[in-house]
Design a protein around this motif. Sequence first.
Motif, mmCIF file in Angstrom:
data_model
loop_
_atom_site.group_PDB
_atom_site.id
_atom_site.type_symbol
_atom_site.label_atom_id
_atom_site.label_comp_id
_atom_site.label_asym_id
_atom_site.label_seq_id
_atom_site.Cartn_x
_atom_site.Cartn_y
_atom_site.Cartn_z
ATOM 1 N N MET A 10 18.027 -5.026 -9.445
ATOM 2 C CA MET A 10 17.300 -4.230 -8.399
ATOM 3 C C MET A 10 16.667 -3.102 -8.689
ATOM 4 S SD MET A 10 16.730 -4.797 -5.226
ATOM 5 C CE MET A 10 17.874 -5.988 -4.835
ATOM 6 N N GLY A 11 17.198 -2.347 -9.416
ATOM 7 C CA GLY A 11 16.264 -1.063 -9.983
ATOM 8 C C GLY A 11 15.161 -1.442 -10.705
ATOM 9 N N GLU A 12 14.836 -2.693 -11.458
ATOM 10 C CA GLU A 12 13.674 -3.023 -12.040
ATOM 11 C C GLU A 12 12.720 -3.482 -10.816
ATOM 12 O OE1 GLU A 12 12.544 -3.054 -15.003
ATOM 13 O OE2 GLU A 12 14.254 -1.994 -15.757
ATOM 14 N N ARG A 13 13.147 -4.233 -9.881
ATOM 15 C CA ARG A 13 12.446 -4.641 -8.825
ATOM 16 C C ARG A 13 11.721 -3.494 -7.844
ATOM 17 N NH1 ARG A 13 16.120 -9.817 -6.868
ATOM 18 N NH2 ARG A 13 14.541 -11.346 -7.766
ATOM 19 N N MET A 14 12.565 -2.355 -7.670
ATOM 20 C CA MET A 14 12.355 -1.353 -6.798
ATOM 21 C C MET A 14 11.417 -0.373 -7.521
ATOM 22 S SD MET A 14 13.659 -2.395 -4.188
ATOM 23 C CE MET A 14 12.861 -0.979 -3.050
ATOM 24 N N ALA A 15 11.386 -0.220 -8.780
ATOM 25 C CA ALA A 15 10.544 0.305 -9.740
ATOM 26 C C ALA A 15 9.033 -0.028 -9.696
ATOM 27 C CB ALA A 15 11.166 0.533 -11.077
ATOM 28 N N ILE A 16 9.114 -1.321 -9.647
ATOM 29 C CA ILE A 16 7.572 -2.153 -9.630
ATOM 30 C C ILE A 16 7.295 -1.992 -8.319
ATOM 31 C CG2 ILE A 16 6.574 -4.439 -9.842
ATOM 32 C CD1 ILE A 16 7.293 -3.028 -12.585
ATOM 33 N N ALA A 17 7.868 -2.317 -7.124
ATOM 34 C CA ALA A 17 7.645 -2.065 -5.711
ATOM 35 C C ALA A 17 7.180 -0.559 -5.574
ATOM 36 C CB ALA A 17 8.789 -2.151 -4.863
ATOM 37 N N ARG A 18 7.701 0.258 -6.186
ATOM 38 C CA ARG A 18 7.057 1.863 -5.991
ATOM 39 C C ARG A 18 5.681 1.775 -6.719
ATOM 40 N NH1 ARG A 18 9.392 6.954 -5.646
ATOM 41 N NH2 ARG A 18 11.458 6.520 -6.328
ATOM 42 N N HIS B 206 14.463 -6.479 5.043
ATOM 43 C CA HIS B 206 15.569 -6.193 4.029
ATOM 44 C C HIS B 206 14.702 -5.347 2.723
ATOM 45 C CE1 HIS B 206 17.864 -7.708 0.336
ATOM 46 N NE2 HIS B 206 18.540 -6.768 0.880
ATOM 47 N N PHE B 207 13.550 -5.614 2.621
ATOM 48 C CA PHE B 207 12.609 -4.872 1.799
ATOM 49 C C PHE B 207 12.747 -3.648 2.153
ATOM 50 C CE2 PHE B 207 8.459 -3.535 0.316
ATOM 51 C CZ PHE B 207 8.832 -3.406 -1.019
ATOM 52 N N GLY B 208 12.378 -3.168 3.319
ATOM 53 C CA GLY B 208 12.297 -1.910 3.954
ATOM 54 C C GLY B 208 13.536 -0.910 3.737
ATOM 55 N N ARG B 209 14.793 -1.743 4.041
ATOM 56 C CA ARG B 209 16.245 -1.084 3.904
ATOM 57 C C ARG B 209 16.389 -0.829 2.528
ATOM 58 N NH1 ARG B 209 17.644 -5.221 7.550
ATOM 59 N NH2 ARG B 209 18.663 -6.417 5.772
ATOM 60 N N ARG C 44 16.775 2.913 0.665
ATOM 61 C CA ARG C 44 17.943 3.435 -0.073
ATOM 62 C C ARG C 44 17.772 3.814 -1.562
ATOM 63 N NH1 ARG C 44 21.566 -1.761 -0.125
ATOM 64 N NH2 ARG C 44 21.555 -1.295 2.188
ATOM 65 N N TRP C 45 16.897 3.210 -2.012
ATOM 66 C CA TRP C 45 16.690 3.036 -3.563
ATOM 67 C C TRP C 45 15.334 4.221 -3.659
ATOM 68 C CZ3 TRP C 45 18.611 0.639 -8.058
ATOM 69 C CH2 TRP C 45 19.657 -0.275 -7.708
ATOM 70 N N LEU C 46 14.565 4.143 -2.807
ATOM 71 C CA LEU C 46 13.144 5.016 -3.047
ATOM 72 C C LEU C 46 13.172 6.370 -2.310
ATOM 73 C CD1 LEU C 46 10.735 2.229 -3.633
ATOM 74 C CD2 LEU C 46 12.165 3.319 -5.530
ATOM 75 N N THR D 199 10.519 4.844 3.514
ATOM 76 C CA THR D 199 10.003 3.316 3.863
ATOM 77 C C THR D 199 8.616 3.117 3.191
ATOM 78 O OG1 THR D 199 8.624 4.376 5.539
ATOM 79 C CG2 THR D 199 10.808 3.805 6.202
ATOM 80 N N PRO D 200 8.366 1.701 3.078
ATOM 81 C CA PRO D 200 7.336 1.464 2.366
ATOM 82 C C PRO D 200 5.887 2.061 2.765
ATOM 83 C CG PRO D 200 8.670 -0.659 2.726
ATOM 84 C CD PRO D 200 9.194 0.734 3.548
ATOM 85 N N SER D 201 5.733 2.273 4.116
ATOM 86 C CA SER D 201 4.453 2.968 4.832
ATOM 87 C C SER D 201 4.607 4.459 4.294
ATOM 88 C CB SER D 201 4.548 2.848 6.147
ATOM 89 O OG SER D 201 5.513 3.369 6.596
ATOM 90 N N ALA D 202 5.591 5.024 4.295
ATOM 91 C CA ALA D 202 5.755 6.317 3.676
ATOM 92 C C ALA D 202 5.512 6.487 2.238
ATOM 93 C CB ALA D 202 6.984 6.930 4.074
ATOM 94 N N LEU D 203 5.921 5.782 1.557
ATOM 95 C CA LEU D 203 5.635 5.523 0.188
ATOM 96 C C LEU D 203 4.203 5.313 -0.231
ATOM 97 C CD1 LEU D 203 8.833 3.465 -0.972
ATOM 98 C CD2 LEU D 203 8.049 5.652 -1.566
ATOM 99 N N ARG D 204 3.388 4.615 0.620
ATOM 100 C CA ARG D 204 1.834 4.420 0.227
ATOM 101 C C ARG D 204 1.488 5.829 0.808
ATOM 102 N NH1 ARG D 204 0.404 -1.712 2.089
ATOM 103 N NH2 ARG D 204 0.081 -2.131 -0.127
ATOM 104 N N ARG D 205 1.831 6.824 1.213
ATOM 105 C CA ARG D 205 1.072 8.013 1.826
ATOM 106 C C ARG D 205 1.191 9.120 0.691
ATOM 107 N NH1 ARG D 205 3.192 6.830 7.119
ATOM 108 N NH2 ARG D 205 4.936 8.475 6.684
ATOM 109 N N PHE D 206 2.203 8.831 -0.262
ATOM 110 C CA PHE D 206 2.542 9.779 -1.164
ATOM 111 C C PHE D 206 1.526 9.798 -2.340
ATOM 112 C CE2 PHE D 206 7.464 9.476 -0.636
ATOM 113 C CZ PHE D 206 7.353 10.030 0.582
#
Length: 339
Positions: free
Chosen positions: A285-293, A320-323, A327-329, A332-339
């Motif tokens: 899960m750590g690897e998946r979320m690192a790539i997603a970030r 599930h991906f949003g949750r 939790r990990w990052l 939310t995905p939309s907020a991460l896109r604004r960073f």
Amino acid sequence: MDHVRHPGKLPRRGRPQAGTLRGMSASPVPRRWSTDEVPASQRLDYWVGAISEGFLAMDASGSQNGFHSELHSAPLGCLGVNWVHGAAQQVWRTSRGIARSRSQQFFYLLGNTASPWTVAQDGREALMRPGDFVLVDSRRPYRFGFEQGPSTVSLELPVDWVARWLAVPEAHTARPFRHDAPDWSAALSCLARMWRPEMALAPPLPARLLEDQLGALLALACAPLPDPPASGLADLAERARTLMRQRLAEPGLTAMDVAQALGCSVRSLHRAMASHQTTFAQLLMGERMAIARQMLANPTLRQISAAEIGRRVGLIDPSHFGRLCRRWLGATPSALRRF
């Protein structure tokens, strides 16, 4: 005064309909059995009948005055998740009960969350503290004492599933996994006490990963790793990490898949993960979320939806991906896109 009840037919009122606690496993919706459904005078009889006919053949004793108990149950992958709450009672499984239910062969990993209790099996007896967990085998007699009543998480583990993780599981029955031990027992207890039947409706991870994580911690808690770790584990862990990065888009990727690809046993793979103070599920899960970030932050990928990015890292359910992003990052995905 305590009254003893043995397995028998349930009172007609409130009797569970067709199926058993496990027999309804086609549906992940938690089921509930409660003594509130019958008159006070029938509650102890109902309770013993319910757990005996729908769960395991067991005997129980408790006070007729104010007796109450309820059980919630749901399947999660190949495992069962049960939550029991009720009044003070003694529960035991006898050779006679085992003979009546030979098809019901499971191990149980269980712990009380609110009060001390006792467990006895295979000539061993232990005083369990709130938060501790213990393994019992339904194929042999055991006894539980809930002097202040159960508030119990009970995880049903198929015998063949346990055999994948423990070479001699019988050696570990009635031996507490302490929630405050300075070893893997604490990690196992922490994970187990968070499980509830409601998890079947929205699992925090895919069921296969949850099964792998529980099994890995059970194996580690029962067989602590040597210090220092055996030679070659560091190399195996790094090769496993590399393979996970290559295959993290596969939604159903499991420790068994990775071990087979690397030509090692599942147990060796989990030992390699433990040598780095992690588990297979956590590392994947750590690897998946690192790539997603990275993908969410990449301006050239703005035309790709967040749901599609989730699918590309093996997480096919958008909610599930949003949750998991929160939790990990931490956003939310939309907020991460604004960073």
